[in-house]
Motif scaffolding. Structure first.
Motif, PDB file in Angstrom:
ATOM      1  N   UNK A 169      49.628   3.460 -56.566  1.00  0.00           N
ATOM      2  CA  UNK A 169      50.097   2.603 -55.461  1.00  0.00           C
ATOM      3  C   UNK A 169      49.216   1.389 -55.258  1.00  0.00           C
ATOM      4  N   UNK A 170      47.985   1.433 -55.781  1.00  0.00           N
ATOM      5  CA  UNK A 170      47.084   0.302 -55.625  1.00  0.00           C
ATOM      6  C   UNK A 170      47.484  -0.870 -56.532  1.00  0.00           C
ATOM      7  N   UNK A 171      48.370  -0.603 -57.498  1.00  0.00           N
ATOM      8  CA  UNK A 171      48.766  -1.668 -58.418  1.00  0.00           C
ATOM      9  C   UNK A 171      49.537  -2.792 -57.729  1.00  0.00           C
ATOM     10  N   UNK A 172      50.116  -2.500 -56.568  1.00  0.00           N
ATOM     11  CA  UNK A 172      50.864  -3.541 -55.863  1.00  0.00           C
ATOM     12  C   UNK A 172      49.961  -4.656 -55.358  1.00  0.00           C
ATOM     13  N   UNK A 173      48.656  -4.430 -55.383  1.00  0.00           N
ATOM     14  CA  UNK A 173      47.720  -5.452 -54.926  1.00  0.00           C
ATOM     15  C   UNK A 173      47.052  -6.183 -56.099  1.00  0.00           C
ATOM     16  N   UNK A 174      47.522  -5.951 -57.322  1.00  0.00           N
ATOM     17  CA  UNK A 174      46.888  -6.555 -58.491  1.00  0.00           C
ATOM     18  C   UNK A 174      46.873  -8.080 -58.439  1.00  0.00           C
ATOM     19  N   UNK A 175      47.873  -8.651 -57.793  1.00  0.00           N
ATOM     20  CA  UNK A 175      47.933 -10.116 -57.727  1.00  0.00           C
ATOM     21  C   UNK A 175      46.789 -10.703 -56.905  1.00  0.00           C
ATOM     22  N   UNK A 176      46.092  -9.848 -56.146  1.00  0.00           N
ATOM     23  CA  UNK A 176      44.990 -10.326 -55.319  1.00  0.00           C
ATOM     24  C   UNK A 176      43.629 -10.164 -55.996  1.00  0.00           C
ATOM     25  N   UNK A 177      43.624  -9.578 -57.168  1.00  0.00           N
ATOM     26  CA  UNK A 177      42.353  -9.316 -57.834  1.00  0.00           C
ATOM     27  C   UNK A 177      41.694 -10.615 -58.315  1.00  0.00           C
ATOM     28  N   UNK A 178      40.365 -10.642 -58.128  1.00  0.00           N
ATOM     29  CA  UNK A 178      39.547 -11.778 -58.566  1.00  0.00           C
ATOM     30  C   UNK A 178      38.428 -11.239 -59.448  1.00  0.00           C
ATOM     31  N   UNK A 179      38.144 -11.937 -60.526  1.00  0.00           N
ATOM     32  CA  UNK A 179      37.127 -11.467 -61.457  1.00  0.00           C
ATOM     33  C   UNK A 179      35.729 -11.575 -60.855  1.00  0.00           C
ATOM     34  N   UNK A 180      34.885 -10.591 -61.145  1.00  0.00           N
ATOM     35  CA  UNK A 180      33.501 -10.597 -60.672  1.00  0.00           C
ATOM     36  C   UNK A 180      32.750 -11.805 -61.228  1.00  0.00           C
ATOM     37  N   UNK A 181      33.080 -12.185 -62.440  1.00  0.00           N
ATOM     38  CA  UNK A 181      32.436 -13.337 -63.073  1.00  0.00           C
ATOM     39  C   UNK A 181      32.637 -14.598 -62.239  1.00  0.00           C
ATOM     40  N   UNK A 182      33.861 -14.786 -61.741  1.00  0.00           N
ATOM     41  CA  UNK A 182      34.155 -15.981 -60.935  1.00  0.00           C
ATOM     42  C   UNK A 182      33.417 -15.946 -59.597  1.00  0.00           C
ATOM     43  N   UNK A 183      33.277 -14.760 -59.035  1.00  0.00           N
ATOM     44  CA  UNK A 183      32.580 -14.625 -57.751  1.00  0.00           C
ATOM     45  C   UNK A 183      31.091 -14.909 -57.922  1.00  0.00           C
ATOM     46  N   UNK A 184      30.506 -14.382 -58.968  1.00  0.00           N
ATOM     47  CA  UNK A 184      29.085 -14.638 -59.217  1.00  0.00           C
ATOM     48  C   UNK A 184      28.817 -16.121 -59.436  1.00  0.00           C
ATOM     49  N   UNK A 185      29.742 -16.768 -60.117  1.00  0.00           N
ATOM     50  CA  UNK A 185      29.584 -18.201 -60.339  1.00  0.00           C
ATOM     51  C   UNK A 185      29.665 -18.971 -59.028  1.00  0.00           C
ATOM     52  N   UNK A 186      30.587 -18.558 -58.155  1.00  0.00           N
ATOM     53  CA  UNK A 186      30.772 -19.251 -56.876  1.00  0.00           C
ATOM     54  C   UNK A 186      29.593 -19.031 -55.929  1.00  0.00           C
ATOM     55  N   UNK A 187      28.953 -17.867 -56.016  1.00  0.00           N
ATOM     56  CA  UNK A 187      27.853 -17.540 -55.103  1.00  0.00           C
ATOM     57  C   UNK A 187      26.480 -17.690 -55.751  1.00  0.00           C
TER      58      UNK A 187
END
Length: 489
Positions: A3-21
């Motif tokens: 049931x968690x697959x319905x939120x897949x469109x909201x997933x963000x890669x950890x790589x992108x977050x580390x780059x942003x922060x």
């Protein structure tokens, strides 16, 4: 499929977050809470737009974990409101659990409570916004789920650049059915000391009234300009809520109101605000108001704060009403006046249209037997008394700006000269003498209503225009039709 697959469109890669922060650099950290530290950074969203966002990184050492993480994702994906924080995405890779939110530049409300530059008007608007969010959560329209937040406090109310409030931090929230007038959930008492409902802590019974209590504490914080708890060396030493409630019960608000606010608060606004805040803190659930009721009262308090009765012609009119009218806002006053009121001892009817123009109608009794006709020895005829009426409580005596009074003549009005004028006035004087007793008996029903209203529609303007020797031919016809059996020749 999970049931968690319905939120897949909201997933963000950890790589992108580390780059942003900058790999969660200390310079990017902007705060923290029970979930963990919060960072700021720029990120390209799924829509292709690049924006400044906030990253909330889960730290299990603070007591929250996967349950709270997924609960926040599910609730904020389903609940959309202008006063709720917007979830933009999340990251779940390895041990990392990160929530991505819209960035609100002014931070949390608790930072501004003691700031005298935050005006009472701004504080009221913030409270109204939070009340709208909680009303939405408690009384959903499209779903059958009622959300109980469980951790309402000023630190969880975030503010954007325009001071618009957003309720955040749904990790401790509970979902319950919304198709019942009262919803109870049995759970261990959780929340923040000072804000948490004492009845919930003692019994484990959680309901929407528990959120009402917490919001009541926030209302008192806004009014008093300080947090509800006092700390020393990181240790809680005092909770101020009981003292605040006692002062409110004893009508000693001046002892607790933020000094920087006293000079700017409208007294009526303060009374409305403090009364609803005090009810929120009642131990009796039956006394605590619903969020819808709280919202209504806060909106009234805001309108009262923006309402200046000293400069309002409508207030002057309302003071003359028989009987006196009561109102809690400018909107309600205008609504009452639009339906019409009696003034001048019941002899004059006044209404205000949607454009603010004032309309006045005078009783036929007032016109005929109120001393408006006197002898004119200069030309041995009768004329209107050009002096002021004996009753001074009239629209013309209130000195309104010219644009506020509609001076158009209703009906056919023309100047009557010569023998015809003399006959008309003589007939009217005869009418007064011969029918005085009948008019006295009819006084009550002649003020306004039915066909009499038509008469007033045609005749009331002569008083405002104040033209000598002027009368409406239509008025005479109505006098003939309604009040006398005598024929006017």
């Amino acid at each position: 499929m999970s049931p968690m697959n319905e939120f897949d469109h909201l997933k963000i890669r950890l790589k992108d977050i580390k780059e942003a922060t900058e790999n969660f650099g200390i310079d990017r950290k902007i705060g923290g809470g029970g979930f963990g530290p919060v960072y700021k950074g720029k990120l390209t969203l799924s829509t292709g737009r690049r924006a400044v966002v906030a990253f909330k990184r889960l730290d299990p050492r603070f007591g929250q974990g996967n349950t709270e993480f997924w609960k926040e994702i599910m609730l904020l994906s389903d609940c959309k409101h202008e006063n709720l924080i917007s979830l933009l995405g999340f990251c779940i890779e390895g041990e990392e659990r990160i929530l991505v939110y819209e960035y609100l530049s002014r931070g949390s409300l608790d930072r501004y409570l003691s700031n005298p530059r935050m005006t009472w008007n701004q504080r009221l608007k913030i409270c109204v916004g939070v009340a709208r969010a909680l009303t939405y959560l408690h009384d959903p329209r499209k779903t059958q789920r009622r959300v109980l937040h469980r951790d309402i406090k000023s630190a969880n109310i975030l503010l954007d650049a325009e001071w618009t409030p957003k309720v955040s931090d749904f990790g401790l929230s509970k979902v319950a059915p919304a198709n019942q007038p009262r919803t109870y959930v049995i759970s261990n008492g959780v929340g923040t000391p000072g804000y948490c409902d004492p009845v919930y802590i003692e019994t484990g019974f959680l309901c929407k009234e528990s959120d009402v209590y917490s919001f009541g504490v926030v209302l008192f914080e806004v009014m008093c300009g300080k947090l509800c708890c006092e700390y020393r060396n990181g240790q809680l030493i005092n909770i101020l809520v009981p003292r605040w409630k006692i002062c409110c019960d004893k009508n000693k608000l001046d002892n607790i109101i933020c000094p920087g606010l006293k000079e700017q608060i409208n007294r009526d606004s303060l009374v409305t605000f403090s009364a609803i805040a005090n009810r929120c803190l009642s131990r009796n659930f039956e006394v605590r108001p619903t969020m819808a009721e709280i919202l209504k009262n806060l909106e009234v308090a805001l309108e009262q704060q923006n309402f200046n009765p000293e400069n309002s012609a409508l207030v002057d009119i309302s003071k003359l009403a028989i009987p006196r009218i009561s109102y809690t806002s400018h909107q309600e006053l205008h609504s009452r006046l639009s339906k019409g009121i009696l003034i001048d001892g019941g002899q004059t009817w006044v209404s205000v249209n949607k454009n603010g123009r004032i309309r006045e109608m005078i009783s036929a009794v007032k016109c005929v037997s109120g001393g408006w006709f006197v002898s004119d020895t200069a030309d041995d005829s009768r004329s209107f008394n050009s002096g002021e009426p004996t009753q001074q409580h009239t629209i013309s005596s209130l000195n309104f700006p010219p644009l506020q009074t509609n001076r158009r003549v209703v009906g056919l009005v023309r100047q009557v000269e010569g023998p015809k004028k003399e006959r008309i006035v003589k007939t009217l004087m005869s009418l007064k003498m011969e029918r005085e007793e009948k008019l006295r008996r009819m006084r009550d029903r002649m003020v306004i209503g039915g066909t009499e209203l038509k008469f007033l529609e045609c005749g009331f303007r002569f008083r405002v225009m104040r033209y000598k020797y002027m009368w409406s031919i239509n008025v005479l016809k109505y006098i003939k039709k309604i009040y006398v059996n005598k024929k006017i020749n």
